[in-house]
Design a protein around this motif. Structure first.
Motif, mmCIF file in Angstrom:
data_model
loop_
_atom_site.group_PDB
_atom_site.id
_atom_site.type_symbol
_atom_site.label_atom_id
_atom_site.label_comp_id
_atom_site.label_asym_id
_atom_site.label_seq_id
_atom_site.Cartn_x
_atom_site.Cartn_y
_atom_site.Cartn_z
ATOM 1 N N SER A 249 41.537 36.456 59.584
ATOM 2 C CA SER A 249 42.919 36.712 59.143
ATOM 3 C C SER A 249 43.028 36.525 57.643
ATOM 4 N N THR A 250 43.742 37.427 57.020
ATOM 5 C CA THR A 250 44.006 37.324 55.586
ATOM 6 C C THR A 250 45.478 37.628 55.325
ATOM 7 N N PHE A 251 45.948 37.178 54.178
ATOM 8 C CA PHE A 251 47.325 37.448 53.780
ATOM 9 C C PHE A 251 47.372 37.531 52.275
ATOM 10 N N TYR A 252 48.152 38.508 51.778
ATOM 11 C CA TYR A 252 48.211 38.757 50.342
ATOM 12 C C TYR A 252 49.660 38.783 49.855
ATOM 13 N N SER A 253 49.856 38.386 48.621
ATOM 14 C CA SER A 253 51.167 38.539 48.018
ATOM 15 C C SER A 253 51.425 40.033 47.809
ATOM 16 N N ASP A 254 52.668 40.400 47.774
ATOM 17 C CA ASP A 254 53.022 41.814 47.618
ATOM 18 C C ASP A 254 52.486 42.383 46.309
ATOM 19 N N SER A 255 52.390 41.550 45.290
ATOM 20 C CA SER A 255 51.987 42.042 43.977
ATOM 21 C C SER A 255 50.509 42.439 43.903
ATOM 22 N N VAL A 256 49.703 41.973 44.846
ATOM 23 C CA VAL A 256 48.267 42.277 44.794
ATOM 24 C C VAL A 256 47.789 43.049 46.018
ATOM 25 N N LYS A 257 48.641 43.214 47.002
ATOM 26 C CA LYS A 257 48.245 43.875 48.247
ATOM 27 C C LYS A 257 47.716 45.278 47.961
ATOM 28 N N GLY A 258 46.554 45.565 48.549
ATOM 29 C CA GLY A 258 45.946 46.878 48.352
ATOM 30 C C GLY A 258 44.993 46.949 47.176
ATOM 31 N N ARG A 259 45.015 45.943 46.315
ATOM 32 C CA ARG A 259 44.124 45.933 45.140
ATOM 33 C C ARG A 259 43.123 44.788 45.180
ATOM 34 N N LEU A 260 43.489 43.691 45.806
ATOM 35 C CA LEU A 260 42.614 42.518 45.866
ATOM 36 C C LEU A 260 42.227 42.234 47.314
ATOM 37 N N THR A 261 41.006 41.745 47.491
ATOM 38 C CA THR A 261 40.564 41.283 48.801
ATOM 39 C C THR A 261 39.915 39.907 48.655
ATOM 40 N N ILE A 262 39.908 39.145 49.753
ATOM 41 C CA ILE A 262 39.484 37.742 49.718
ATOM 42 C C ILE A 262 38.429 37.478 50.792
ATOM 43 N N ASN B 239 40.411 44.762 42.119
ATOM 44 C CA ASN B 239 40.287 46.155 41.694
ATOM 45 C C ASN B 239 41.601 46.654 41.105
ATOM 46 N N SER B 240 41.525 47.745 40.370
ATOM 47 C CA SER B 240 42.721 48.356 39.772
ATOM 48 C C SER B 240 43.574 47.305 39.052
ATOM 49 N N LEU B 241 42.921 46.516 38.229
ATOM 50 C CA LEU B 241 43.609 45.415 37.568
ATOM 51 C C LEU B 241 44.677 45.908 36.590
ATOM 52 N N LYS B 242 45.739 45.112 36.486
ATOM 53 C CA LYS B 242 46.864 45.419 35.614
ATOM 54 C C LYS B 242 47.046 44.287 34.603
ATOM 55 N N PRO B 243 47.656 44.563 33.467
ATOM 56 C CA PRO B 243 47.908 43.482 32.494
ATOM 57 C C PRO B 243 48.680 42.308 33.099
ATOM 58 N N GLU B 244 49.548 42.582 34.044
ATOM 59 C CA GLU B 244 50.320 41.497 34.666
ATOM 60 C C GLU B 244 49.490 40.621 35.594
ATOM 61 N N ASP B 245 48.234 40.984 35.820
ATOM 62 C CA ASP B 245 47.320 40.126 36.576
ATOM 63 C C ASP B 245 46.700 39.043 35.693
ATOM 64 N N THR B 246 46.955 39.102 34.391
ATOM 65 C CA THR B 246 46.409 38.106 33.472
ATOM 66 C C THR B 246 46.930 36.718 33.821
ATOM 67 N N ALA B 247 46.007 35.785 34.052
ATOM 68 C CA ALA B 247 46.376 34.430 34.461
ATOM 69 C C ALA B 247 45.107 33.597 34.612
ATOM 70 N N VAL B 248 45.300 32.308 34.784
ATOM 71 C CA VAL B 248 44.211 31.439 35.237
ATOM 72 C C VAL B 248 44.250 31.448 36.757
ATOM 73 N N TYR B 249 43.107 31.736 37.351
ATOM 74 C CA TYR B 249 43.010 31.838 38.806
ATOM 75 C C TYR B 249 42.360 30.572 39.361
#
Length: 123
Positions: free
Chosen positions: A56-69, A83-93
């Motif tokens: 089972s996995t769950f994603y925030s709406d902002s990354v769904k379809g672009r990130l996998t875990i 994948n398909s990274l956007k400037p708004e993905d800039t952060a410390v992870y």
């Protein structure tokens, strides 16, 4: 339990990165895991979560379809394929280990945290 996040870096918009989270401790394979991120001036937010088995996995709406875990219990490692990274993905992870075995989203449901890895997406 110790968690070590790695794989961050600078990438252009539309590009890809794969983050890794290496865990110590035998509880890795029986606990859910998650990724969070924190941008400058913002609160730490949930990104994605995976159950103990990976079923089972769950994603925030902002990354769904672009990130996998995905996770590999045999090597005590979890990943965040971005994948398909956007400037708004800039952060410390940050990677984190959940207090239970299932998918969980709230920060308080996670008891162990890695040190964070910086992801910067240029436009």
């Amino acid at each position: 339990v110790q968690l070590q996040a790695s794989g961050g870096g600078l990438v252009q918009a539309g590009g890809s990165l794969r983050l890794s989270c290496a865990a110590s401790g035998r509880t890795f394979s029986s606990n859910g895991m998650g990724w969070f991120r924190q941008a400058p001036g913002k609160e730490r937010e949930f990104v994605a979560s995976i159950s103990w088995s990976g079923g089972s996995t769950f994603y925030s709406d902002s990354v769904k379809g672009r990130l996998t875990i995905p996770r590999d219990n045999a090597s005590y490692t979890m990943y965040l394929q971005m994948n398909s990274l956007k400037p708004e993905d800039t952060a410390v992870y940050y990677c984190a280990q959940a207090r239970g075995s299932i998918v969980l989203t709230g920060r308080t449901n996670y008891g162990y945290w890695g040190q964070g890895t910086q992801v910067t997406v240029s436009s």
